[in-house]
Motif scaffolding. Structure first.
Motif, PDB file in Angstrom:
ATOM      1  N   UNK A  13       0.796  -1.228   0.000  1.00 53.26           N
ATOM      2  CA  UNK A  13       0.000   0.000   0.000  1.00 53.26           C
ATOM      3  C   UNK A  13       0.829   1.278   0.000  1.00 53.26           C
ATOM      4  N   UNK A  14       2.092   1.206  -0.412  1.00 52.11           N
ATOM      5  CA  UNK A  14       2.912   2.413  -0.529  1.00 52.11           C
ATOM      6  C   UNK A  14       3.274   2.623  -1.995  1.00 52.11           C
ATOM      7  N   UNK A  15       3.613   3.847  -2.341  1.00 51.38           N
ATOM      8  CA  UNK A  15       3.838   4.210  -3.736  1.00 51.38           C
ATOM      9  C   UNK A  15       4.905   3.413  -4.455  1.00 51.38           C
ATOM     10  N   UNK A  16       6.080   3.270  -3.849  1.00 48.27           N
ATOM     11  CA  UNK A  16       7.170   2.552  -4.515  1.00 48.27           C
ATOM     12  C   UNK A  16       6.827   1.062  -4.625  1.00 48.27           C
ATOM     13  N   UNK A  17       6.249   0.490  -3.571  1.00 46.87           N
ATOM     14  CA  UNK A  17       5.883  -0.928  -3.593  1.00 46.87           C
ATOM     15  C   UNK A  17       4.820  -1.205  -4.659  1.00 46.87           C
ATOM     16  N   UNK A  18       3.860  -0.294  -4.760  1.00 43.97           N
ATOM     17  CA  UNK A  18       2.812  -0.376  -5.775  1.00 43.97           C
ATOM     18  C   UNK A  18       3.450  -0.349  -7.166  1.00 43.97           C
ATOM     19  N   UNK A  19       4.312   0.620  -7.405  1.00 42.31           N
ATOM     20  CA  UNK A  19       4.967   0.755  -8.716  1.00 42.31           C
ATOM     21  C   UNK A  19       5.839  -0.459  -9.037  1.00 42.31           C
TER      22      UNK A  19
ATOM     23  N   UNK B  17       5.682 -11.655  -5.429  1.00 42.27           N
ATOM     24  CA  UNK B  17       5.862 -10.456  -4.608  1.00 42.27           C
ATOM     25  C   UNK B  17       5.611 -10.864  -3.171  1.00 42.27           C
ATOM     26  N   UNK B  18       6.580 -10.599  -2.320  1.00 43.75           N
ATOM     27  CA  UNK B  18       6.499 -10.975  -0.909  1.00 43.75           C
ATOM     28  C   UNK B  18       6.433  -9.698  -0.073  1.00 43.75           C
ATOM     29  N   UNK B  19       5.466  -9.666   0.852  1.00 44.01           N
ATOM     30  CA  UNK B  19       5.388  -8.571   1.817  1.00 44.01           C
ATOM     31  C   UNK B  19       4.812  -9.114   3.116  1.00 44.01           C
ATOM     32  N   UNK B  20       4.885  -8.315   4.161  1.00 42.60           N
ATOM     33  CA  UNK B  20       4.300  -8.714   5.443  1.00 42.60           C
ATOM     34  C   UNK B  20       2.847  -8.261   5.558  1.00 42.60           C
ATOM     35  N   UNK B  21       2.284  -7.756   4.466  1.00 38.97           N
ATOM     36  CA  UNK B  21       0.869  -7.385   4.473  1.00 38.97           C
ATOM     37  C   UNK B  21       0.012  -8.622   4.705  1.00 38.97           C
ATOM     38  N   UNK B  22      -1.152  -8.428   5.305  1.00 37.05           N
ATOM     39  CA  UNK B  22      -2.086  -9.538   5.443  1.00 37.05           C
ATOM     40  C   UNK B  22      -2.559  -9.988   4.070  1.00 37.05           C
TER      41      UNK B  22
ATOM     42  N   UNK C 220      -5.608  -4.525 -10.776  1.00 34.13           N
ATOM     43  CA  UNK C 220      -5.664  -5.362 -11.963  1.00 34.13           C
ATOM     44  C   UNK C 220      -4.410  -6.193 -12.149  1.00 34.13           C
ATOM     45  N   UNK C 221      -3.714  -6.488 -11.072  1.00 34.72           N
ATOM     46  CA  UNK C 221      -2.492  -7.288 -11.135  1.00 34.72           C
ATOM     47  C   UNK C 221      -2.877  -8.763 -11.104  1.00 34.72           C
ATOM     48  N   UNK C 222      -2.507  -9.479 -12.176  1.00 32.66           N
ATOM     49  CA  UNK C 222      -2.954 -10.863 -12.297  1.00 32.66           C
ATOM     50  C   UNK C 222      -1.867 -11.825 -12.766  1.00 32.66           C
TER      51      UNK C 222
END
Length: 170
Positions: free
Chosen positions: A59-65, A85-90, A102-104
Protein backbone atom coordinates in the motif's frame (compact mmCIF):
# COMPACT_ATOMS: atom_id res chain seq x y z
CA UNK A 1 23.06 -15.91 16.79
CA UNK A 2 21.33 -13.84 14.10
CA UNK A 3 23.27 -11.67 11.72
CA UNK A 4 22.42 -7.98 11.57
CA UNK A 5 23.36 -5.12 9.26
CA UNK A 6 22.27 -1.54 8.85
CA UNK A 7 20.37 0.06 5.97
CA UNK A 8 18.15 3.14 6.01
CA UNK A 9 14.60 4.43 5.85
CA UNK A 10 14.43 8.08 4.78
CA UNK A 11 18.06 8.43 5.82
CA UNK A 12 17.53 6.96 9.30
CA UNK A 13 19.26 3.69 10.21
CA UNK A 14 17.22 0.49 10.40
CA UNK A 15 18.42 -3.05 11.09
CA UNK A 16 18.15 -6.05 8.77
CA UNK A 17 18.20 -9.47 10.42
CA UNK A 18 19.38 -12.65 8.71
CA UNK A 19 22.09 -13.80 6.33
CA UNK A 20 23.43 -11.68 3.50
CA UNK A 21 22.65 -13.99 0.57
CA UNK A 22 24.82 -13.90 -2.53
CA UNK A 23 24.65 -15.32 -6.07
CA UNK A 24 25.62 -18.99 -5.99
CA UNK A 25 23.98 -19.61 -2.59
CA UNK A 26 21.15 -22.12 -2.34
CA UNK A 27 17.82 -20.37 -1.97
CA UNK A 28 16.44 -20.89 1.54
CA UNK A 29 13.19 -22.86 1.70
CA UNK A 30 10.15 -20.79 2.60
CA UNK A 31 6.48 -21.11 3.40
CA UNK A 32 4.36 -18.02 2.77
CA UNK A 33 0.62 -17.48 2.98
CA UNK A 34 -1.49 -17.26 -0.18
CA UNK A 35 -4.45 -16.60 2.10
CA UNK A 36 -5.19 -17.39 5.74
CA UNK A 37 -5.52 -21.14 5.16
CA UNK A 38 -3.24 -21.92 2.21
CA UNK A 39 0.50 -21.54 1.97
CA UNK A 40 2.99 -21.65 -0.85
CA UNK A 41 6.59 -22.82 -0.73
CA UNK A 42 9.74 -22.62 -2.82
CA UNK A 43 9.07 -26.23 -3.94
CA UNK A 44 5.74 -25.14 -5.50
CA UNK A 45 7.78 -23.37 -8.18
CA UNK A 46 10.39 -26.08 -8.67
CA UNK A 47 12.08 -26.10 -12.06
CA UNK A 48 11.02 -22.53 -12.87
CA UNK A 49 13.08 -19.36 -12.81
CA UNK A 50 11.80 -17.30 -9.89
CA UNK A 51 11.97 -13.54 -9.53
CA UNK A 52 11.10 -12.69 -5.94
CA UNK A 53 10.23 -9.04 -5.50
CA UNK A 54 10.20 -8.14 -1.80
CA UNK A 55 8.29 -5.02 -0.72
CA UNK A 56 7.71 -3.55 2.75
CA UNK A 57 3.99 -2.85 2.14
CA UNK A 58 1.93 -3.13 -1.03
CA UNK A 59 0.00 0.00 0.00
CA UNK A 60 2.91 2.41 -0.53
CA UNK A 61 3.84 4.21 -3.74
CA UNK A 62 7.17 2.55 -4.52
CA UNK A 63 5.88 -0.93 -3.59
CA UNK A 64 2.81 -0.38 -5.77
CA UNK A 65 4.97 0.76 -8.72
CA UNK A 66 7.44 -2.11 -8.23
CA UNK A 67 4.68 -4.73 -8.25
CA UNK A 68 2.92 -3.20 -11.27
CA UNK A 69 6.22 -3.07 -13.19
CA UNK A 70 6.95 -6.77 -12.61
CA UNK A 71 3.34 -7.64 -13.47
CA UNK A 72 3.89 -5.95 -16.87
CA UNK A 73 7.19 -7.77 -17.37
CA UNK A 74 5.69 -11.17 -16.48
CA UNK A 75 3.84 -11.53 -19.78
CA UNK A 76 7.09 -11.04 -21.74
CA UNK A 77 9.09 -13.67 -19.87
CA UNK A 78 7.26 -16.89 -20.76
CA UNK A 79 5.89 -19.86 -18.87
CA UNK A 80 9.20 -20.94 -17.32
CA UNK A 81 9.32 -17.79 -15.17
CA UNK A 82 7.27 -17.04 -12.08
CA UNK A 83 7.23 -13.67 -10.34
CA UNK A 84 6.45 -13.60 -6.64
CA UNK A 85 5.86 -10.46 -4.61
CA UNK A 86 6.50 -10.97 -0.91
CA UNK A 87 5.39 -8.57 1.82
CA UNK A 88 4.30 -8.71 5.44
CA UNK A 89 0.87 -7.39 4.47
CA UNK A 90 -2.09 -9.54 5.44
CA UNK A 91 -3.34 -11.77 2.61
CA UNK A 92 -6.64 -9.79 2.66
CA UNK A 93 -4.80 -6.54 1.90
CA UNK A 94 -2.79 -8.22 -0.86
CA UNK A 95 -5.94 -9.65 -2.49
CA UNK A 96 -7.74 -6.29 -2.25
CA UNK A 97 -4.76 -4.48 -3.77
CA UNK A 98 -4.44 -6.99 -6.66
CA UNK A 99 -8.13 -6.66 -7.50
CA UNK A 100 -7.99 -2.85 -7.43
CA UNK A 101 -4.72 -2.70 -9.42
CA UNK A 102 -5.66 -5.36 -11.96
CA UNK A 103 -2.49 -7.29 -11.14
CA UNK A 104 -2.95 -10.86 -12.30
CA UNK A 105 0.45 -12.21 -13.42
CA UNK A 106 2.34 -11.87 -10.15
CA UNK A 107 1.75 -14.10 -7.13
CA UNK A 108 1.45 -12.05 -3.93
CA UNK A 109 2.54 -14.01 -0.87
CA UNK A 110 2.41 -12.92 2.75
CA UNK A 111 5.19 -13.15 5.33
CA UNK A 112 2.91 -11.79 8.09
CA UNK A 113 2.81 -14.77 10.48
CA UNK A 114 6.39 -15.02 11.68
CA UNK A 115 8.48 -13.11 9.14
CA UNK A 116 10.29 -16.39 8.40
CA UNK A 117 10.96 -15.43 4.78
CA UNK A 118 12.46 -12.09 5.81
CA UNK A 119 14.69 -13.74 8.41
CA UNK A 120 15.81 -16.56 6.05
CA UNK A 121 16.56 -14.15 3.20
CA UNK A 122 18.18 -11.48 5.39
CA UNK A 123 15.59 -8.77 4.71
CA UNK A 124 13.61 -8.71 7.99
CA UNK A 125 13.51 -5.16 9.38
CA UNK A 126 13.88 -5.46 13.14
CA UNK A 127 12.36 -2.06 13.94
CA UNK A 128 9.23 -2.39 11.75
CA UNK A 129 8.61 -6.16 11.50
CA UNK A 130 8.41 -5.72 7.74
CA UNK A 131 10.63 -7.02 4.93
CA UNK A 132 13.15 -4.72 3.21
CA UNK A 133 12.78 -3.94 -0.47
CA UNK A 134 14.84 -6.50 -2.37
CA UNK A 135 14.99 -8.63 -5.51
CA UNK A 136 16.12 -12.25 -5.66
CA UNK A 137 16.39 -14.18 -8.92
CA UNK A 138 16.54 -17.93 -8.39
CA UNK A 139 17.23 -20.49 -11.12
CA UNK A 140 15.30 -23.68 -11.80
CA UNK A 141 17.61 -25.60 -9.44
CA UNK A 142 16.95 -23.16 -6.57
CA UNK A 143 20.35 -21.46 -6.74
CA UNK A 144 20.41 -17.71 -6.30
CA UNK A 145 21.53 -15.99 -9.51
CA UNK A 146 20.93 -12.33 -8.61
CA UNK A 147 20.43 -10.34 -5.41
CA UNK A 148 19.64 -6.70 -4.82
CA UNK A 149 18.84 -5.60 -1.28
CA UNK A 150 18.35 -1.86 -1.29
CA UNK A 151 20.30 0.32 1.12
CA UNK A 152 17.44 2.86 1.28
CA UNK A 153 13.90 1.51 1.72
CA UNK A 154 12.22 4.29 -0.28
CA UNK A 155 14.26 3.78 -3.49
CA UNK A 156 13.31 1.68 -6.51
CA UNK A 157 15.25 -1.48 -7.35
CA UNK A 158 17.18 -1.85 -10.60
CA UNK A 159 14.35 -3.32 -12.69
CA UNK A 160 16.48 -3.71 -15.82
CA UNK A 161 19.23 -5.65 -14.03
CA UNK A 162 16.67 -7.99 -12.41
CA UNK A 163 14.94 -8.70 -15.74
CA UNK A 164 18.32 -9.22 -17.44
CA UNK A 165 19.23 -11.74 -14.71
CA UNK A 166 16.00 -13.64 -15.37
CA UNK A 167 16.56 -13.62 -19.15
CA UNK A 168 20.13 -14.92 -18.68
CA UNK A 169 18.67 -18.07 -17.10
CA UNK A 170 16.25 -18.85 -19.96
Amino acid sequence: MSQERSVSFKGNPITLVGPELKPGDSAPAFSLNKNLLESSSLQDFSGKVKLISVVPSIDTGVCDAQTRRFNEEASKLGDNVVILTVSADLPFAQARWCAAAGVDRVFLLSDYKDNSFGKAYGVFIKEFHLDMRAIFVIDGNDKIAYVEVLNEMTEHPNYEAAIAAVKSLL
